[in-house]
Design a protein around this motif. Structure first.
Motif, PDB file in Angstrom:
ATOM      1  N   GLN A   1      -0.905   8.024  -5.067  1.00 22.22           N
ATOM      2  CA  GLN A   1       0.393   8.412  -4.506  1.00 22.22           C
ATOM      3  C   GLN A   1       1.259   9.118  -5.558  1.00 22.22           C
TER       4      GLN A   1
ATOM      5  N   VAL B   1      -5.607   6.972   1.961  1.00 22.45           N
ATOM      6  CA  VAL B   1      -4.374   6.896   1.178  1.00 22.45           C
ATOM      7  C   VAL B   1      -4.115   5.490   0.656  1.00 22.45           C
ATOM      8  N   ASN B   2      -4.671   4.476   1.325  1.00 21.50           N
ATOM      9  CA  ASN B   2      -4.474   3.106   0.845  1.00 21.50           C
ATOM     10  C   ASN B   2      -5.549   2.682  -0.150  1.00 21.50           C
TER      11      ASN B   2
ATOM     12  N   ARG C   1      -2.110  12.489   5.295  1.00 25.52           N
ATOM     13  CA  ARG C   1      -0.909  11.989   5.992  1.00 25.52           C
ATOM     14  C   ARG C   1      -0.523  12.895   7.140  1.00 25.52           C
TER      15      ARG C   1
ATOM     16  N   SER D   1      11.415   2.731   4.384  1.00 27.69           N
ATOM     17  CA  SER D   1      11.395   3.740   3.345  1.00 27.69           C
ATOM     18  C   SER D   1      12.765   3.876   2.675  1.00 27.69           C
TER      19      SER D   1
ATOM     20  N   ALA E   1      13.362   0.742   0.532  1.00 31.24           N
ATOM     21  CA  ALA E   1      12.571   0.784  -0.704  1.00 31.24           C
ATOM     22  C   ALA E   1      13.225   1.706  -1.722  1.00 31.24           C
ATOM     23  N   THR E   2      13.864   2.793  -1.254  1.00 25.34           N
ATOM     24  CA  THR E   2      14.492   3.732  -2.175  1.00 25.34           C
ATOM     25  C   THR E   2      15.835   3.236  -2.681  1.00 25.34           C
TER      26      THR E   2
ATOM     27  N   ASN F   1       8.716  10.324   4.618  1.00 23.25           N
ATOM     28  CA  ASN F   1       7.849   9.200   4.213  1.00 23.25           C
ATOM     29  C   ASN F   1       7.829   8.131   5.289  1.00 23.25           C
TER      30      ASN F   1
ATOM     31  N   GLN G   1      12.677  10.877   2.182  1.00 22.74           N
ATOM     32  CA  GLN G   1      12.395   9.479   2.518  1.00 22.74           C
ATOM     33  C   GLN G   1      12.201   9.308   4.012  1.00 22.74           C
TER      34      GLN G   1
ATOM     35  N   ARG H   1      11.326  -4.477   0.835  1.00 25.60           N
ATOM     36  CA  ARG H   1      10.754  -3.698   1.907  1.00 25.60           C
ATOM     37  C   ARG H   1      10.229  -4.539   3.069  1.00 25.60           C
TER      38      ARG H   1
ATOM     39  N   VAL I   1       0.803  -1.217   0.000  1.00 26.24           N
ATOM     40  CA  VAL I   1       0.000   0.000   0.000  1.00 26.24           C
ATOM     41  C   VAL I   1       0.840   1.272   0.000  1.00 26.24           C
ATOM     42  N   ASP I   2       2.140   1.161   0.216  1.00 30.24           N
ATOM     43  CA  ASP I   2       2.952   2.365   0.325  1.00 30.24           C
ATOM     44  C   ASP I   2       3.966   2.435  -0.821  1.00 30.24           C
ATOM     45  N   PHE I   3       3.652   3.275  -1.806  1.00 35.80           N
ATOM     46  CA  PHE I   3       4.532   3.390  -2.973  1.00 35.80           C
ATOM     47  C   PHE I   3       5.273   4.726  -2.982  1.00 35.80           C
ATOM     48  N   ARG I   4       5.106   5.505  -1.905  1.00 36.33           N
ATOM     49  CA  ARG I   4       5.660   6.859  -1.931  1.00 36.33           C
ATOM     50  C   ARG I   4       7.170   6.874  -2.150  1.00 36.33           C
ATOM     51  N   SER I   5       7.879   6.021  -1.407  1.00 35.48           N
ATOM     52  CA  SER I   5       9.340   6.018  -1.502  1.00 35.48           C
ATOM     53  C   SER I   5       9.771   5.742  -2.930  1.00 35.48           C
ATOM     54  N   VAL I   6       9.205   4.708  -3.494  1.00 35.64           N
ATOM     55  CA  VAL I   6       9.651   4.296  -4.819  1.00 35.64           C
ATOM     56  C   VAL I   6       9.205   5.316  -5.877  1.00 35.64           C
TER      57      VAL I   6
ATOM     58  N   LEU J   1      11.996  -1.973  -3.819  1.00 40.48           N
ATOM     59  CA  LEU J   1      10.705  -2.116  -3.141  1.00 40.48           C
ATOM     60  C   LEU J   1      10.448  -3.560  -2.718  1.00 40.48           C
TER      61      LEU J   1
END
Lengths: 394, 290
Positions: free
Chosen positions: A249, B210-211, B141, B253, B256-257, B11, B8, B264, A217-222, B261
């Motif tokens: 996102q 947000v999800n 958020r 975070s 993932a960067t 995030n 990040q 993660r 559910v969390d794609f912000r970082s990528v 991903l």
């Protein structure tokens, strides 16, 4: 003594039943003038809906052919068999069709894993297996000059899709730099493997590559990483359920409307677009067929299907309808129901489908166009049918 | 470069806040009941479904939906608490595992039975992006971070000064002594459970916008993300849980960067293994409980 007797009785009985089955089968084939067409599809289980659409499409085509006088005077009868969407059941359904129903041709299955398991069974029996809805490229890598000469496929593969999307993005949009964000499954990873195979053809490169787990559910970082990478488009092969989340996102990290999504993850459905209209603007997707496709034959099919069943056809209904017509044309051109002759006719066929001309390559894979959609002003716009030639592994 | 790292981290703080609100309920329940609540993610799911139901069926505004989601979760928690959780007090550990796993299955499948297994679309919430100090974030958020802080300050005050908070601490330290001095252990256990489940529900309602997707199986992932956090934070330790949740959020975070991903979800369990090797009672000593 009693045991011996009953055992003998059992053997004789079995032999008699066996004889009867064989003879009745033989009679059935010689007396009955119909063309027996087996249809293996998931009629129960989680994909039952696909199976139902497949059967309706096939039955509608058979009905059309029969009312028009049949093929060479013979009627087509469709004999469905349930694969439940699993390879084990698919193989036993195929055996039942071949051994008991004595079919000459089989169309099936929807799931690639089932079709892969059916291939050797059809090959051993020398029965034509014409697939209409599986997209795994392996099926025709292993067919024709690749091995299984009785397997044909009238459906574009994941490789076709990856290539056509990339070709459209490179030639019409001028993209050369991509970011990958695909689902971490066989489907998502394979689609990217095929994309990579054709990157040199379009002098393109992949700058970042990420795979998400189903349910992520969390794609912000990528997505921020993609924003800073300089990519011109995001290649995404994923599930429909993640598209709205990614879209929202994308708006948050500020790439909506700047870096479009390309690939396949239901970008064109109303619910995806509604969730994040700005992010899905410019998204590019390739589909085998869709009801909105504008060709006279396609429109006529949709109208007739709705009149017949009271609901709009899906992709599976269309491909099975078209494939039964394709097979009928091959039988007609062979001027015989002899399997070898029909197979030869199929290899040489030039068939006019609703999306364009169908011919088969030396791997028995149909050269098929795919329909390209681009989201414009919040609505999917059809950008035409495109086809591309596959490089088979040597 | 520095900008990316800071972004990040921001995030990470956002996802850390979500983990923190869910995990704090689970850790308090553990403190009092001495049982890992494997159904915790299901209360998160119930909160989301409650709000989704209110918005989709009755067209209610999002703030009302938040209340409905949390109240619905709390009501279900009252039932489960009375019939299941209270009986776990003093029971062997495996009873707690089996009972909460069973509750998880029942809740999840009931929701699937009633609403169907397909994904639902959550349309409420404040999803417009705003720019703060050069970062763009959805308003929702920012709301999550603020509510997270309020929840933690509130809990600290509650367990330090209020009567029920003190009783919760007492029960988590010694059940027999509590019984001797006249604290109703079962009553405290029930209220802790309702509070924990309600917080999980709140977290679900807050993250739903947000999800976006709402579905019956969505709680499982949350349970398994929360597990390493409460162990890292020192089981039953509220402050420790907050810090552990932030560490996990930021670490995920960054991974993932800079790694990918797909790695993660390994972060939580990898850190958990390291923590268990070097600091088996968590990053924060178990003495600092509550």
């Amino acid at each position: 003594m009693t045991i011996e007797l009953s055992r003998r009785g059992f053997c004789i009985g079995t032999a008699l039943i066996g004889l009867q089955t064989i003879s009745s089968g033989a009679f059935a084939r010689s007396e009955d003038g119909t063309v027996k067409l087996g249809l293996v599809a998931p009629m129960s289980g989680p994909n039952a809906r696909y199976g139902a659409f497949s059967l309706r499409g096939a039955e509608m085509a058979a009905k059309e052919i029969n009312t028009a006088g049949g093929v060479g005077g013979r009627k087509i009868s469709v004999m469905p068999a349930d694969s439940q969407g699993t390879p084990v059941e698919g193989v036993s359904a195929t055996r039942r069709l071949i051994d008991q129903s004595q079919v000459d041709y089989i169309i099936g299955d929807v799931s690639s894993s089932v079709t892969l398991a059916m291939q050797p069974v059809a090959e051993d029996a020398g029965v034509l297996l014409l697939n209409a809805a599986s997209s795994n490229p392996m099926i025709t890598y292993k067919a024709g000059v690749g091995g299984f000469k009785w397997t044909y496929r009238n459906y574009p593969t994941d490789e076709n899709r990856a290539l056509i999307v990339l070709q459209y993005a490179a030639e019409k949009k001028g993209f050369t730099k991509y970011a990958v964000l695909s689902v971490d499954t066989d489907y998502g990873r394979a689609a990217i493997e095929f994309t990579k195979k054709y990157l040199p053809r379009f002098k393109s490169q992949i700058l970042t590559e990420d795979y998400y787990k189903e349910g992520e559910v969390d794609f912000r970082s990528v997505l921020s990483k993609i924003r800073d990478s300089g990519a011109q488009a995001i290649i995404m092969y994923g599930n429909a359920d993640s598209t709205p989340i990614v879209g929202r996102q994308m708006i948050e990290v500020g790439i909506a409307g700047k870096i479009p999504l390309i690939g396949n993850a239901e970008f064109n459905t109303a619910s995806s677009i509604k969730a994040a209209p700005k992010a899905l603007e410019g998204a590019i997707e390739a589909a085998a067929w869709l009801p909105a496709y504008d060709s006279p034959k396609s429109k006529a099919f949709v109208e007739k299907f709705i009149a017949e069943y009271g609901e709009a056809p899906n992709n599976h209904a269309y491909v099975h309808w078209e494939t039964v017509h394709l097979l009928a044309k091959a039988i007609e051109q062979a001027q015989s129901i002899d399997r070898e002759k029909v197979r030869a006719a199929l290899s040489a066929i030039h068939y006019e489908s609703a999306v364009g001309e169908v011919t088969f390559d030396d791997h028995n894979q149909a050269r098929l166009p795919m329909i390209l959609l681009e989201i414009e002003h919040g609505k999917p716009a059809i950008k035409g049918a495109y086809s591309a030639e596959i490089d088979y592994p040597k | 470069m520095l900008y990316t790292v800071i972004e990040q981290v921001v995030n990470g703080i956002v996802s850390g806040s979500v983990y923190a609100i869910v995990a704090v309920g689970m850790t308090m329940i553990f403190g009092v009941l001495r049982a890992i609540n494997f159904a915790h993610g299901e209360y998160y799911m119930l909160g989301t479904f409650g709000a989704w139901f209110a918005i989709d069926y009755f067209d209610l505004p999002y703030p009302v939906a938040i209340v409905i989601g949390v109240v619905a979760t709390a009501l279900i928690a009252v039932v489960v608490g009375n019939f299941v959780m209270q009986r776990i007090v003093g029971a062997p550990a495996e009873a707690g595992v089996l009972a909460t796993l069973g509750v998880a299955l029942i809740l999840q499948n009931t929701v699937i039975l009633v609403f169907g297994g397909s994904y639902k679309f959550f349309s409420g919430g404040y999803i417009e992006p705003v720019t703060l100090f050069g970062f763009t974030l959805a308003e929702q958020r920012i709301l999550i971070i603020i509510v997270g802080l309020i929840v933690f300050v509130g809990l600290e005050l509650m367990v330090t000064y209020s009567r029920i908070g003190k009783a919760m601490r007492a029960v988590s330290q010694n059940i027999e002594c509590c019984a001797v001095v006249g604290i109703d252990v079962r009553h405290i256990a029930l209220w802790t459970f309702i509070l924990g489940a309600g917080l999980a529900g709140l977290s679900g309602v807050l993250t739903a916008p947000v999800n976006v997707s709402v579905y019956g199986g969505m709680g499982e992932l949350i349970t398994f993300k929360t597990l390493p956090i409460i162990i890292m934070g020192g089981l039953g330790n509220v402050r420790g849980t907050f810090v552990a949740a932030m560490i996990l959020g930021i670490a995920e975070s960054l991974v993932a960067t800079y790694v990918g991903l797909q790695f993660r979800d390994t972060v939580g369990f990898a850190t958990l293994m390291l923590v268990l090797m070097w600091r088996p009672h968590g990053l924060f000593s178990a003495q600092a409980r509550f």
